[in-house]
Design a protein around this motif. Sequence first.
Motif, mmCIF file in Angstrom:
data_model
loop_
_atom_site.group_PDB
_atom_site.id
_atom_site.type_symbol
_atom_site.label_atom_id
_atom_site.label_comp_id
_atom_site.label_asym_id
_atom_site.label_seq_id
_atom_site.Cartn_x
_atom_site.Cartn_y
_atom_site.Cartn_z
ATOM 1 N N MET A 196 0.860 -1.178 0.000
ATOM 2 C CA MET A 196 0.000 0.000 0.000
ATOM 3 C C MET A 196 0.897 1.228 0.000
ATOM 4 O O MET A 196 1.822 1.351 0.798
ATOM 5 C CB MET A 196 -0.918 -0.010 1.222
ATOM 6 C CG MET A 196 -1.976 1.071 1.214
ATOM 7 S SD MET A 196 -3.225 0.877 2.540
ATOM 8 C CE MET A 196 -4.262 -0.423 1.856
ATOM 9 N N SER A 197 0.609 2.166 -0.919
ATOM 10 C CA SER A 197 1.509 3.299 -1.124
ATOM 11 C C SER A 197 0.742 4.515 -1.615
ATOM 12 O O SER A 197 -0.148 4.396 -2.461
ATOM 13 C CB SER A 197 2.587 2.911 -2.145
ATOM 14 O OG SER A 197 3.290 4.032 -2.620
ATOM 15 N N LYS A 198 1.116 5.690 -1.079
ATOM 16 C CA LYS A 198 0.512 6.937 -1.551
ATOM 17 C C LYS A 198 0.815 7.152 -3.025
ATOM 18 O O LYS A 198 -0.067 7.520 -3.804
ATOM 19 C CB LYS A 198 1.063 8.124 -0.737
ATOM 20 C CG LYS A 198 0.578 8.214 0.672
ATOM 21 C CD LYS A 198 1.259 9.340 1.427
ATOM 22 C CE LYS A 198 2.713 9.059 1.719
ATOM 23 N NZ LYS A 198 3.328 10.035 2.636
ATOM 24 N N SER A 199 2.065 6.938 -3.396
ATOM 25 C CA SER A 199 2.474 7.225 -4.771
ATOM 26 C C SER A 199 1.827 6.291 -5.774
ATOM 27 O O SER A 199 1.647 6.647 -6.945
ATOM 28 C CB SER A 199 4.001 7.153 -4.890
ATOM 29 O OG SER A 199 4.470 5.858 -4.566
ATOM 30 N N ALA A 203 -4.074 3.147 -1.735
ATOM 31 C CA ALA A 203 -4.102 3.187 -0.264
ATOM 32 C C ALA A 203 -5.437 3.700 0.273
ATOM 33 O O ALA A 203 -6.205 4.363 -0.435
ATOM 34 C CB ALA A 203 -2.965 4.068 0.244
ATOM 35 N N ILE A 204 -5.682 3.393 1.542
ATOM 36 C CA ILE A 204 -6.815 3.938 2.293
ATOM 37 C C ILE A 204 -6.237 4.823 3.385
ATOM 38 O O ILE A 204 -5.525 4.343 4.275
ATOM 39 C CB ILE A 204 -7.669 2.823 2.917
ATOM 40 C CG1 ILE A 204 -8.303 1.953 1.822
ATOM 41 C CG2 ILE A 204 -8.755 3.409 3.818
ATOM 42 C CD1 ILE A 204 -9.056 0.742 2.364
ATOM 43 N N SER A 205 -6.502 6.116 3.316
ATOM 44 C CA SER A 205 -5.925 7.045 4.287
ATOM 45 C C SER A 205 -6.548 6.842 5.661
ATOM 46 O O SER A 205 -7.676 6.347 5.784
ATOM 47 C CB SER A 205 -6.115 8.496 3.827
ATOM 48 O OG SER A 205 -7.484 8.831 3.798
ATOM 49 N N LEU A 206 -5.807 7.257 6.684
ATOM 50 C CA LEU A 206 -6.268 7.052 8.062
ATOM 51 C C LEU A 206 -7.464 7.930 8.416
ATOM 52 O O LEU A 206 -8.158 7.651 9.392
ATOM 53 C CB LEU A 206 -5.121 7.319 9.044
ATOM 54 C CG LEU A 206 -3.960 6.324 8.985
ATOM 55 C CD1 LEU A 206 -2.862 6.732 9.950
ATOM 56 C CD2 LEU A 206 -4.439 4.916 9.302
ATOM 57 N N ASN A 207 -7.711 8.984 7.651
ATOM 58 C CA ASN A 207 -8.866 9.831 7.927
ATOM 59 C C ASN A 207 -9.944 9.685 6.858
ATOM 60 O O ASN A 207 -10.805 10.550 6.705
ATOM 61 C CB ASN A 207 -8.451 11.304 8.063
ATOM 62 C CG ASN A 207 -8.089 11.938 6.741
ATOM 63 O OD1 ASN A 207 -7.586 11.251 5.856
ATOM 64 N ND2 ASN A 207 -8.341 13.228 6.595
ATOM 65 N N ALA A 208 -9.891 8.561 6.119
ATOM 66 C CA ALA A 208 -10.909 8.306 5.095
ATOM 67 C C ALA A 208 -12.292 8.195 5.736
ATOM 68 O O ALA A 208 -12.457 7.583 6.795
ATOM 69 C CB ALA A 208 -10.578 7.020 4.340
ATOM 70 N N ARG A 209 -13.294 8.788 5.091
ATOM 71 C CA ARG A 209 -14.671 8.693 5.575
ATOM 72 C C ARG A 209 -15.187 7.266 5.370
ATOM 73 O O ARG A 209 -14.697 6.539 4.496
ATOM 74 C CB ARG A 209 -15.566 9.684 4.843
ATOM 75 C CG ARG A 209 -15.182 11.145 5.056
ATOM 76 C CD ARG A 209 -16.276 12.066 4.499
ATOM 77 N NE ARG A 209 -16.536 11.782 3.099
ATOM 78 C CZ ARG A 209 -15.906 12.351 2.081
ATOM 79 N NH1 ARG A 209 -14.941 13.232 2.324
ATOM 80 N NH2 ARG A 209 -16.194 12.038 0.832
ATOM 81 N N PRO A 210 -16.171 6.843 6.150
ATOM 82 C CA PRO A 210 -16.686 5.466 6.021
ATOM 83 C C PRO A 210 -17.090 5.106 4.594
ATOM 84 O O PRO A 210 -16.767 4.010 4.115
ATOM 85 C CB PRO A 210 -17.893 5.466 6.962
ATOM 86 C CG PRO A 210 -17.542 6.471 8.009
ATOM 87 C CD PRO A 210 -16.795 7.552 7.284
#
Length: 331
Positions: A196-199, A203-210
């Motif tokens: 999993m990588s930003k570039s 990825a699923i960000s830690l502040n992703a909404r449900p």
Amino acid sequence: MNMNKDIILTGDRTTGQLHLGHYVGSLRSRVQLQNEYKTYILLADIQALTTHYDQPELIADSVHQVTLDYLAVGIDPNKATLFIQSMIPEIAELTVIFSMFITVNNLRHNPTIKNEARDRGYTDLYYGFLGYPVSQAADIAFCKATLVPAGEDQIPHIETARKLVRRFNELYAPVLPEPRILTGERLGGLDGIGKMSKSMGNAISLNARPDDVHAKLTKAKTDPARIHRSDPGNPNICPVFAYHQLFRNENAEEIHANCSQGTIGCRDCKQLAGNAINELLAPFRARRQDYEQREDEVKEILIEGTRQARKVARETMLEVREAMGIRYFNL
């Protein structure tokens, strides 16, 4: 607090918000380890320049965003020292000194550097990109860290740090301890290609909404040979099953059996994984929203942590200069 003698240095490049791969790889262990060790957590804005030198506005914003991510997952500024790399000039000084002890060929053969250069399509390497492991060695050495929680891809960098510290101690005096790595788990990306990588955009960000979590999982790759819901699947090659193992461990065997027998569809499997991920992220979102309302306090956390790190850095560099015989006078 029963503090161990080891000192931890860990951190992240500030090139965007953190994601589940960061959490699985090191963040969750940092939250636990901060109770047991003296911990320094670095916001690596200088190292972010190695790939984003033309996006200083992204790096500056990411310093704030990554700090919020740290606080959201449970990093306690009363236990861990959060600091900004570029505000510690002694790290840059130590980077220059370490650069005298390593060859360009050695850096070119670093497998992590080679792989990232290939993935980014770099045919010619900038000095800063090639020297990333040297900069990282200085990050570790300035606070005399002995333990570095990081992903497996960082093993070559830590080995470089060990060699540089060893060489310094042999040449001058045994001032700096050799660090060792504490590797975390690796989380595969939604596309089933690598970690999993930003570039990579997987990825699923830690502040992703449900709803964002479920939307991303809906598009996640699964067993390509499974066409119909009733087709037997192979969960061992499915990224989504890995998420069940990590976030729904007690139910993973059931998912494995149902997938293998074709008694659960990929859509339902992804829904269950998404529910578990959202359950994990819910308290992170709440803490993050709380800190977002306290920007001055967040800034003060960084100021105080950087002040503490700078004090330690000055002390280390005095010892380094003394060992090298280039401490001419005090200013």
